[in-house]
Scaffold this active site. Structure first.
Site, mmCIF file in Angstrom:
data_model
loop_
_atom_site.group_PDB
_atom_site.id
_atom_site.type_symbol
_atom_site.label_atom_id
_atom_site.label_comp_id
_atom_site.label_asym_id
_atom_site.label_seq_id
_atom_site.Cartn_x
_atom_site.Cartn_y
_atom_site.Cartn_z
ATOM 1 N N GLN A 11 -9.831 -1.575 4.261
ATOM 2 C CA GLN A 11 -10.331 -1.264 2.919
ATOM 3 C C GLN A 11 -9.182 -1.011 1.934
ATOM 4 O O GLN A 11 -9.314 -0.250 0.980
ATOM 5 C CB GLN A 11 -11.271 -0.052 2.963
ATOM 6 C CG GLN A 11 -12.652 -0.388 3.489
ATOM 7 C CD GLN A 11 -13.381 -1.404 2.597
ATOM 8 O OE1 GLN A 11 -13.205 -1.450 1.391
ATOM 9 N NE2 GLN A 11 -14.215 -2.232 3.221
ATOM 10 N N SER A 12 -8.054 -1.667 2.155
ATOM 11 C CA SER A 12 -6.877 -1.427 1.315
ATOM 12 C C SER A 12 -7.118 -1.785 -0.160
ATOM 13 O O SER A 12 -7.479 -2.921 -0.483
ATOM 14 C CB SER A 12 -5.714 -2.267 1.856
ATOM 15 O OG SER A 12 -4.663 -2.309 0.911
ATOM 16 N N ASN A 13 -6.890 -0.809 -1.018
ATOM 17 C CA ASN A 13 -6.947 -1.063 -2.460
ATOM 18 C C ASN A 13 -5.744 -1.886 -2.906
ATOM 19 O O ASN A 13 -5.819 -2.679 -3.839
ATOM 20 C CB ASN A 13 -6.951 0.257 -3.236
ATOM 21 C CG ASN A 13 -8.127 1.123 -2.857
ATOM 22 O OD1 ASN A 13 -9.264 0.746 -3.040
ATOM 23 N ND2 ASN A 13 -7.846 2.302 -2.296
#
Ligand SMILES: *Cc1c(COP(=O)(O)O)cnc(C)c1O
Length: 334
Positions: A71-73
């Site tokens: 879920q890396s921004n």
């Protein structure tokens, strides 16, 4: 002039949080809206990538390669900016590939990012191998480190401190989530260069205090050389609180949930479960413990991450607790 592409919507606004402050019986609260940097849901990585992408362009790169959690921004913003500036993008993500992508991962797909799956302990190795393969294939890859955190990326937050000072904002404290330390390093250097008077307190998301202090001091010192003479930062100068690591990186607990609900219901403002929810949870706890004086001003630096809310596991967990209607997702997801 340090090379930089211009894409972020700047300056981001600074807003007051009077209702949250009243609910908590706390000090004056402000928020710096870096969740509103304008590119694909915004966030702190956009500022860093303005400098990193300019460097990739100067290197004649054709493909951006970076890494992060599922879920890396950072990966989401890199994938967006890659398209905007005409690069291919390869993301090395650790986690279990889901049947149906949600949250940031859904957005990565929309940008047509190529995704290489790996496990957390093997992430660096997979990253290096992916880079080598792209190189051999003639794709002119360019490595962007985790979180775009290096001396170049940190320049985005030197600039951000300049922006804050020019906005005429005075705060006794800045509270900011920190993980790969690029944001914090840039802010410390920016504060020194621009004469910002307040204290900057990092709430660690996943790194022990000593490690965060050392990494940050080294990165801020290195970044300072871009402005002429080297300024040496000592680890002891870096204020870090690592009391809110909870059950580990990206695990949402009661503290994060409460912070998300409080910001949402007092101010109509969204936080993400991984970074801003954790840091705001820490700030709320510190307010309750009377860590800040009643007449102080505390600025919460909103670094973004709101698309995490739409990642299936968090959405289900959030709905399970709140009386926002029937928690339908809960049963059907078991
Ligand atoms: C990456 C990230 C951070 C942490 O910034 P670092 O520069 O990696 O320390 C904080 N908040 C959000 C929403 C992020 O995506």
């Amino acid at each position: 002039m340090i090379p930089r592409v211009r894409i972020a919507h700047l300056p981001t606004p600074v807003e007051a949080l009077p209702r949250l402050s009243a609910v908590l019986g706390g000090p004056r609260l402000l928020v710096k809206r870096d969740d509103q940097t304008g590119v694909a849901f915004g966030g702190n990585k956009t500022r860093k990538l303005e400098y990193v992408i300019a460097e990739a362009q100067a290197n004649g790169a054709k493909t951006l390669v970076t890494m992060g959690g599922i879920q890396s921004n950072h990966c989401r913003q890199t994938a967006a900016l890659a398209r905007r500036f005409g690069f291919d993008c390869i993301l090395v993500l650790n986690g279990q590939e889901p049947e149906m992508p949600s949250g940031n991962l859904l957005v990565d797909h929309l940008f047509g990012a190529e995704i290489v799956w790996t496990k957390r302990p093997e992430r660096n190795q997979t990253f290096e191998r992916t880079f080598e393969q792209a190189w051999e294939a003639g794709r002119r890859p360019y490595k962007i480190p985790l979180g775009a955190s290096n001396a170049t990326g940190a320049l985005g937050y030197v600039e951000a401190m300049d922006e804050l000072v020019n906005q005429g904002v005075e705060a006794d404290w800045i509270i900011v989530p920190s993980s790969s330390c690029g944001t914090l390093s840039g802010m410390l250097l920016g504060a020194k260069l621009k004469g910002f008077k307040g204290k900057i307190l990092a709430v660690s998301i996943d790194v022990p205090v000593d490690e965060m202090r050392e990494t940050t001091a080294a990165m801020a010192s290195e970044a300072s050389t871009r402005f002429g003479e080297k300024i040496t930062f000592r680890p002891e100068e870096v204020l870090v609180n690592a009391d809110y690591l909870g059950a580990g990186y990206a695990v949402m607990g009661e503290s994060e949930k409460e912070a998300i609900e409080l910001f949402a219901q007092a101010e109509g403002m969204l936080l993400g479960p991984v970074y801003t929810g954790r840091a705001a949870g820490g700030m709320i706890d510190l307010i309750r413990k009377k860590f800040f004086k009643p007449d102080e001003t505390v600025l919460f630096w909103h670094t973004g991450g709101t698309p995490e809310l739409f990642a299936d596991p968090y959405a289900a967990q959030l709905l399970g607790k709140r009386p926002l209607g029937p928690a339908a997702g809960q049963e059907t997801r078991k």
